[in-house]
Design a protein around this motif. Structure first.
Motif, PDB file in Angstrom:
ATOM      1  N   ALA A   1       0.826  -1.203   0.000  1.00 43.35           N
ATOM      2  CA  ALA A   1       0.000   0.000   0.000  1.00 43.35           C
ATOM      3  C   ALA A   1       0.863   1.257   0.000  1.00 43.35           C
ATOM      4  O   ALA A   1       0.531   2.247  -0.662  1.00 43.35           O
ATOM      5  CB  ALA A   1      -0.924  -0.010   1.218  1.00 43.35           C
TER       6      ALA A   1
ATOM      7  N   GLU B   1       1.334   4.313  -3.043  1.00 43.45           N
ATOM      8  CA  GLU B   1       1.188   5.748  -2.803  1.00 43.45           C
ATOM      9  C   GLU B   1       2.490   6.507  -3.040  1.00 43.45           C
ATOM     10  O   GLU B   1       2.569   7.710  -2.782  1.00 43.45           O
ATOM     11  CB  GLU B   1       0.709   5.992  -1.368  1.00 43.45           C
ATOM     12  CG  GLU B   1      -0.695   5.485  -1.087  1.00 43.45           C
ATOM     13  CD  GLU B   1      -1.762   6.302  -1.796  1.00 43.45           C
ATOM     14  OE1 GLU B   1      -1.461   7.418  -2.265  1.00 43.45           O
ATOM     15  OE2 GLU B   1      -2.911   5.817  -1.897  1.00 43.45           O
TER      16      GLU B   1
ATOM     17  N   GLU C   1      -3.922  -0.872   3.222  1.00 45.19           N
ATOM     18  CA  GLU C   1      -4.400   0.390   2.646  1.00 45.19           C
ATOM     19  C   GLU C   1      -4.941   1.315   3.731  1.00 45.19           C
ATOM     20  O   GLU C   1      -4.680   2.522   3.717  1.00 45.19           O
ATOM     21  CB  GLU C   1      -5.484   0.104   1.604  1.00 45.19           C
ATOM     22  CG  GLU C   1      -4.954  -0.593   0.358  1.00 45.19           C
ATOM     23  CD  GLU C   1      -6.063  -1.101  -0.549  1.00 45.19           C
ATOM     24  OE1 GLU C   1      -7.254  -0.878  -0.205  1.00 45.19           O
ATOM     25  OE2 GLU C   1      -5.749  -1.717  -1.580  1.00 45.19           O
ATOM     26  N   ALA C   2      -5.675   0.759   4.691  1.00 48.38           N
ATOM     27  CA  ALA C   2      -6.233   1.581   5.764  1.00 48.38           C
ATOM     28  C   ALA C   2      -5.128   2.188   6.622  1.00 48.38           C
ATOM     29  O   ALA C   2      -5.228   3.351   7.052  1.00 48.38           O
ATOM     30  CB  ALA C   2      -7.172   0.752   6.630  1.00 48.38           C
TER      31      ALA C   2
ATOM     32  N   HIS D   1      -3.480   4.994   4.531  1.00 47.38           N
ATOM     33  CA  HIS D   1      -4.410   6.118   4.410  1.00 47.38           C
ATOM     34  C   HIS D   1      -4.567   6.856   5.738  1.00 47.38           C
ATOM     35  O   HIS D   1      -4.778   8.077   5.759  1.00 47.38           O
ATOM     36  CB  HIS D   1      -5.757   5.634   3.905  1.00 47.38           C
ATOM     37  CG  HIS D   1      -5.730   5.213   2.469  1.00 47.38           C
ATOM     38  ND1 HIS D   1      -6.695   4.426   1.904  1.00 47.38           N
ATOM     39  CD2 HIS D   1      -4.825   5.472   1.481  1.00 47.38           C
ATOM     40  CE1 HIS D   1      -6.391   4.216   0.627  1.00 47.38           C
ATOM     41  NE2 HIS D   1      -5.267   4.834   0.360  1.00 47.38           N
TER      42      HIS D   1
ATOM     43  N   LEU E   1      -1.724   9.201   5.723  1.00 48.95           N
ATOM     44  CA  LEU E   1      -1.969  10.283   4.766  1.00 48.95           C
ATOM     45  C   LEU E   1      -2.999  11.257   5.320  1.00 48.95           C
ATOM     46  O   LEU E   1      -2.837  12.485   5.212  1.00 48.95           O
ATOM     47  CB  LEU E   1      -2.441   9.706   3.437  1.00 48.95           C
ATOM     48  CG  LEU E   1      -1.456   8.807   2.681  1.00 48.95           C
ATOM     49  CD1 LEU E   1      -2.101   8.248   1.428  1.00 48.95           C
ATOM     50  CD2 LEU E   1      -0.185   9.558   2.330  1.00 48.95           C
ATOM     51  N   ASP E   2      -4.052  10.732   5.932  1.00 46.74           N
ATOM     52  CA  ASP E   2      -5.079  11.593   6.513  1.00 46.74           C
ATOM     53  C   ASP E   2      -4.523  12.390   7.687  1.00 46.74           C
ATOM     54  O   ASP E   2      -4.907  13.536   7.923  1.00 46.74           O
ATOM     55  CB  ASP E   2      -6.273  10.753   6.979  1.00 46.74           C
ATOM     56  CG  ASP E   2      -7.046  10.152   5.814  1.00 46.74           C
ATOM     57  OD1 ASP E   2      -6.845  10.606   4.674  1.00 46.74           O
ATOM     58  OD2 ASP E   2      -7.825   9.210   6.058  1.00 46.74           O
TER      59      ASP E   2
END
Length: 345
Positions: free
Chosen positions: A89, A93, A305-306, A309, A312-313
């Motif tokens: 993941a 990105e 992925e979570a 992310h 990233l969040d």
């Protein structure tokens, strides 16, 4: 040009007939680029063999484009699959991954500091063991941290974000499947102490049986291996064919289920005719056992992925807001195969 130096972003812009800024937008995935322009830039990148200079990017963005992954140093299926999923993941990105593996609980702080010294932009901690997750409570970090753990006791006001597979829900899926077939005398062969996944799977099993007014029975395997499952199976086999004995077994992972299958076969206990069997994980090959194993599949790609992310969040969130706590609880999936059936008459 290519014989004397690597192709640059300016070379890509010249070949594609666009500006330097347009190439940058394409590389960074900006939405406001016309599809034909994006295709032209990508064709120029492929033709020239352009590769982004991550060192130069780090100077501009003040980021290293590297994510640290701290893992408990175990080769067990779940943690290993999680690390691989996080790496995939992160790569998708545009990030590199630097992995630090713990040799023991006392090595958590120095390994974490080593990742910090590499200038990582964030850290994902794969913490299946409760002692590893608890150690992170006392680690001060200048970068965001995401922990992958089915931890029920996340501290309030923690800045750390948590991602987990719903282990309680997965165990309830397995138990509900057996109850739906008509089983009421179900044994849970539990995983080892100190593991969140083992504790949460046992909790889900107990909770659902209690809701049905049934008494749970847990047998401690003391580990995750097929050997541990075999030993538990040899202890259980004698009572499985007796009147009033268990008619189903829910194993805390597929390796335990494999050992149980072997023990039952040696003792002449048929699966699923004499006893139904459910595992957890859906490891590669579980569908090719005899009989094919009913199990609960963990969506590791979604976990990776979570976790990425969540980092990233975190970077884009308002720093004045509390961004910690559980941010993703991912549902597993029941996979029904040949090892379960209605109980014997």
């Amino acid at each position: 040009m290519r014989g004397t130096r690597p192709p640059s972003m300016a070379d890509v812009a010249e070949r594609a007939g666009v500006s330097h800024q347009t190439v940058s937008r394409v590389l960074n995935g900006h939405a406001y680029v016309r599809p034909d322009t994006r295709d032209r830039v990508q064709a120029a990148i492929d033709e020239l063999g352009y590769r982004r200079n991550q060192a130069a990017r780090a100077l501009v963005t003040a980021r290293s484009a590297t994510i640290g992954v701290l893992t408990a140093g175990t080769t067990h299926y779940g943690p290993t699959s999680t690390v691989l999923a996080v790496e995939a993941a992160a790569r998708a990105e545009g990030y590199y991954v630097s992995v630090g593996s713990l040799s023991g609980a006392g090595s958590a702080r120095p390994v974490f500091e080593q990742l910090m010294n590499q200038g990582v932009d964030g850290v994902v901690v794969v913490a299946p063991l409760d002692e590893v997750a608890h150690l992170m409570d006392d680690v001060a970090s200048a970068v965001p941290v995401v922990v992958v753990a089915a931890r029920p006791d996340i501290p309030e006001q923690s800045p750390i974000r948590y991602v987990a597979v719903d282990q309680v829900g997965g165990a309830m899926l397995a138990t509900e499947h057996l109850l739906g077939l008509g089983h009421e005398r179900i044994v849970h062969v539990a995983g080892p102490d100190g593991w969140y996944d083992a504790a949460q799977r046992a909790e889900g099993h107990r909770r659902l049986l209690a809701e049905q007014g049934l008494e749970p029975r847990l047998v401690a395997a003391g580990g995750w291996s097929a050997r541990r499952g075999y030993d538990a199976g040899m202890r259980l086999a004698a009572e499985l064919r007796t009147a009033g004995g268990p008619t189903a077994v829910f194993a805390a992972n597929d390796y335990l289920a494999m050992g149980l299958l072997r023990a039952f076969w040696e003792r002449g206990v048929r699966v699923p005719e004499d006893v139904s069997l459910v595992g957890f994980d859906d490891i590669d090959g579980s569908g090719f056992l005899v009989p094919a194993l009913t199990t609960v599949r963990q969506p590791f790609a979604a976990v990776g992925e979570a976790a990425i992310h969540a980092l990233l969040d975190h970077w884009s969130a308002d720093p004045s807001q509390d961004a910690g706590g559980l941010v993703a609880l991912i549902a597993p999936e029941l996979v029904v195969r040949d090892s379960t059936a209605a109980p014997r008459a």
